[in-house]
Design an enzyme around this catalytic site. Structure first.
Site, mmCIF file in Angstrom:
data_model
loop_
_atom_site.group_PDB
_atom_site.id
_atom_site.type_symbol
_atom_site.label_atom_id
_atom_site.label_comp_id
_atom_site.label_asym_id
_atom_site.label_seq_id
_atom_site.Cartn_x
_atom_site.Cartn_y
_atom_site.Cartn_z
ATOM 1 N N ASP A 7 37.565 44.995 23.580
ATOM 2 C CA ASP A 7 38.565 44.568 22.664
ATOM 3 C C ASP A 7 38.030 44.181 21.354
ATOM 4 O OD1 ASP A 7 37.524 42.141 22.981
ATOM 5 O OD2 ASP A 7 39.365 41.254 24.060
ATOM 6 N N CYS A 64 34.091 42.291 26.043
ATOM 7 C CA CYS A 64 35.252 41.379 25.289
ATOM 8 C C CYS A 64 34.686 40.067 24.713
ATOM 9 C CB CYS A 64 36.418 41.123 26.147
ATOM 10 S SG CYS A 64 35.945 39.958 27.608
ATOM 11 N N THR A 66 34.228 37.062 25.935
ATOM 12 C CA THR A 66 33.436 36.385 26.698
ATOM 13 C C THR A 66 32.786 37.205 27.762
ATOM 14 O OG1 THR A 66 35.170 35.901 28.172
ATOM 15 C CG2 THR A 66 34.793 34.259 26.711
ATOM 16 N N GLY A 67 33.584 38.435 28.127
ATOM 17 C CA GLY A 67 33.053 39.432 29.109
ATOM 18 C C GLY A 67 33.591 38.955 30.418
ATOM 19 N N HIS A 97 21.299 44.969 43.985
ATOM 20 C CA HIS A 97 21.646 44.385 44.977
ATOM 21 C C HIS A 97 23.297 44.832 45.181
ATOM 22 C CE1 HIS A 97 18.796 41.007 45.333
ATOM 23 N NE2 HIS A 97 18.029 42.019 45.039
ATOM 24 N N HIS A 133 22.077 45.416 51.820
ATOM 25 C CA HIS A 133 23.192 45.625 50.430
ATOM 26 C C HIS A 133 24.027 46.637 50.569
ATOM 27 C CE1 HIS A 133 20.590 42.785 48.771
ATOM 28 N NE2 HIS A 133 19.489 43.531 48.381
HETATM 29 C C1 RB5 Z 1 40.326 37.860 23.156
HETATM 30 O O1 RB5 Z 1 40.597 36.786 22.333
HETATM 31 C C2 RB5 Z 1 39.822 37.063 24.168
HETATM 32 O O2 RB5 Z 1 40.592 36.466 25.067
HETATM 33 C C3 RB5 Z 1 38.759 38.185 25.075
HETATM 34 O O3 RB5 Z 1 38.009 38.804 24.078
HETATM 35 C C4 RB5 Z 1 38.062 37.681 26.164
HETATM 36 O O4 RB5 Z 1 37.086 36.725 25.708
HETATM 37 C C5 RB5 Z 1 38.694 37.366 27.457
HETATM 38 O O5 RB5 Z 1 38.312 36.828 28.417
#
Ligand code: RB5
Length: 143
Positions: A7, A64, A66-67, A97, A133
């Protein structure tokens, strides 16, 4: 082939990953998004997940901010094991694993130097095939 998705929070880091893949002649397909405009990350998680489930891609990378959101979205899809990694130890362990088929990273969490090392580790580590696993992965798939 490696399927890529992101994103707006992951767009810049995805460009770094693309550079790494090109330099290492690793085939990839970019499923978007293609710029920093605001989009909904579950859409890209789905595109990459389905590329793997349809046999088009071997593995995926989702990024994204934070991922976290994109890994939650990907893990809702049966057959997907998406691992959020911010270090190489976890990237290696999740391949050995969990036989993770998607690597998730946070574009606002890891810098480009570390991120490409995480990608390199993830793509070059095989599943251990250890019985314990495999059993645990089967248990995950039962849910
Ligand atoms: C977008 O602002 C943000 O929420 C997205 O990139 C992500 O971090 C969501 O978990």
């Amino acid at each position: 082939m490696i399927a890529l998705g992101c994103d707006q929070g992951g767009f810049e880091l995805k460009q770094e990953v693309i550079k790494y893949l090109q330099e290492n002649q690793i085939a990839y397909k970019d499923y978007g998004s293609y710029d920093t405009s605001s989009v909904d990350y579950p859409i890209y998680a789905r595109k990459v997940a389905h590329a793997i489930l349809d046999g088009e891609a071997e593995k995926g990378i989702l990024i994204c901010g934070t991922g976290i959101g994109i890994s939650i979205a990907a893990n809702k899809i049966k057959g997907i094991r998406a691992a959020l990694c911010s270090d190489c130890f976890s990237a290696q362990a999740t391949r050995e694993h969990n036989d993770a088929n998607i690597l998730c990273m946070g574009g606002r969490v890891v810098g480009p130097g570390l991120a490409v090392k995480i990608v390199d580790t993830f793509l070059h580590t095989e599943f251990s095939n250890a019985e314990r696993h495999m059993r645990r992965i089967r248990l995950i798939e039962e849910e």
